[in-house]
Design a protein around this motif. Sequence first.
Motif, PDB file in Angstrom:
ATOM      1  N   GLY A 105      10.457  -1.972  -9.005  1.00 29.88           N
ATOM      2  CA  GLY A 105      10.423  -2.060  -8.022  1.00 29.88           C
ATOM      3  C   GLY A 105       9.074  -3.515  -7.921  1.00 29.88           C
ATOM      4  N   VAL A 106       8.022  -3.746  -6.791  1.00 30.47           N
ATOM      5  CA  VAL A 106       7.231  -4.574  -6.730  1.00 30.47           C
ATOM      6  C   VAL A 106       6.373  -3.335  -5.878  1.00 30.47           C
ATOM      7  N   GLN A 107       5.143  -3.718  -6.650  1.00 28.94           N
ATOM      8  CA  GLN A 107       4.171  -3.010  -5.791  1.00 28.94           C
ATOM      9  C   GLN A 107       2.779  -3.834  -5.442  1.00 28.94           C
ATOM     10  N   LEU A 108       3.002  -4.184  -3.925  1.00 30.15           N
ATOM     11  CA  LEU A 108       1.491  -4.657  -3.056  1.00 30.15           C
ATOM     12  C   LEU A 108       0.265  -3.453  -2.372  1.00 30.15           C
ATOM     13  N   GLY A 109      -0.315  -3.645  -2.475  1.00 26.85           N
ATOM     14  CA  GLY A 109      -1.645  -2.608  -2.274  1.00 26.85           C
ATOM     15  C   GLY A 109      -0.799  -1.029  -2.646  1.00 26.85           C
ATOM     16  N   GLY A 110      -0.946  -0.573  -1.148  1.00 30.65           N
ATOM     17  CA  GLY A 110      -0.183   0.981  -1.263  1.00 30.65           C
ATOM     18  C   GLY A 110       1.728   1.178  -1.085  1.00 30.65           C
TER      19      GLY A 110
ATOM     20  N   ASP B 283       1.167  -4.113   6.891  1.00 31.05           N
ATOM     21  CA  ASP B 283      -0.326  -4.731   7.014  1.00 31.05           C
ATOM     22  C   ASP B 283      -1.744  -3.195   6.857  1.00 31.05           C
ATOM     23  N   ARG B 284      -1.332  -2.210   7.045  1.00 30.81           N
ATOM     24  CA  ARG B 284      -2.345  -1.440   7.259  1.00 30.81           C
ATOM     25  C   ARG B 284      -2.722  -1.169   5.789  1.00 30.81           C
ATOM     26  N   LEU B 285      -1.165  -1.270   4.943  1.00 30.69           N
ATOM     27  CA  LEU B 285      -0.900  -0.413   3.574  1.00 30.69           C
ATOM     28  C   LEU B 285      -1.371  -1.459   2.609  1.00 30.69           C
ATOM     29  N   ILE B 286      -1.299  -2.994   3.121  1.00 35.58           N
ATOM     30  CA  ILE B 286      -1.551  -3.664   2.386  1.00 35.58           C
ATOM     31  C   ILE B 286      -2.877  -4.855   2.416  1.00 35.58           C
ATOM     32  N   PRO B 287      -3.748  -4.849   2.509  1.00 34.89           N
ATOM     33  CA  PRO B 287      -4.982  -5.002   2.652  1.00 34.89           C
ATOM     34  C   PRO B 287      -5.735  -6.128   2.185  1.00 34.89           C
ATOM     35  N   ASP B 288      -4.821  -5.966   0.395  1.00 36.05           N
ATOM     36  CA  ASP B 288      -5.109  -6.812  -0.852  1.00 36.05           C
ATOM     37  C   ASP B 288      -3.831  -7.263  -1.507  1.00 36.05           C
ATOM     38  N   PRO B 289      -3.243  -8.280  -1.774  1.00 39.70           N
ATOM     39  CA  PRO B 289      -1.856  -7.782  -2.797  1.00 39.70           C
ATOM     40  C   PRO B 289      -1.867  -8.541  -4.434  1.00 39.70           C
ATOM     41  N   SER B 290      -3.360  -8.018  -4.218  1.00 41.57           N
ATOM     42  CA  SER B 290      -4.054  -7.899  -6.385  1.00 41.57           C
ATOM     43  C   SER B 290      -3.154  -6.720  -7.129  1.00 41.57           C
TER      44      SER B 290
END
Length: 233
Positions: A146-151, A212-219
């Motif tokens: 899968g894909v992880q972005l932030g949390g 919005d809450r869990l992905i402040p930064d998608p790095s």
Amino acid sequence: MIPWLPAGSDFPPPEHALDDPNGLLAAGNDLTPDTLVRAYRLGVFPWYDASQPILWWSPNPRCVFRPGDFHISRRLGRHLRGADLSFHGDRDFAGVLDQCAAPRDEDGGTWITAEMRAAYLRLHGLGYAHCLTVDQDGALAGGIYGVQLGGVFFGESMFSTRTDGSKSVLAMLWALAPRLGIQLLDAQVESPHLMRLGAYLMPRADFQRELDRLIPDPSPRPWPKGPFRWREL
């Protein structure tokens, strides 16, 4: 009707998705890493077969897990503690894709087309897409990617080659969740199997707020390689 998106386009708001079929939002666009990261950050994912254009979806409600919700049955617990299981992060991502793409029904079809396979391999190379696999008695028994972005981990597909292979991988994914920074797992669409494991349905609006809450930064973020063993955690 749904809009046709030229390559590189912005996505319409997810709440514009159709009710029937549930979540169909748009067609077209492309599968570049930039487009896919923008889509996942909105809670939108591609799903189509080789006879169709790229189709984008945002189902309502959304099937999700939180770390404490995963249900480990007595039988699965005995398997995790007693079997010779070894888990690995990001080992043979291409092989996991191929296992997930293997036909599983009479029509022999798969939604992991060559185009999709290449797209997720690119995401993996950039550090956004990850996999977790389990070996049993030294042989591959199951996996998930899968894909992880932030949390948020956006689960795309799982496979099993041995009994309880995919369940074991999900259990280990949640055991590793604090180390990986995962606070929510998106399972996309409900199934009896997922619901028995502890998934629940979240309204799209609540899901969007969680993104919005869990992905402040998608790095991208690296995953530990392992091996991991259940009885050593």
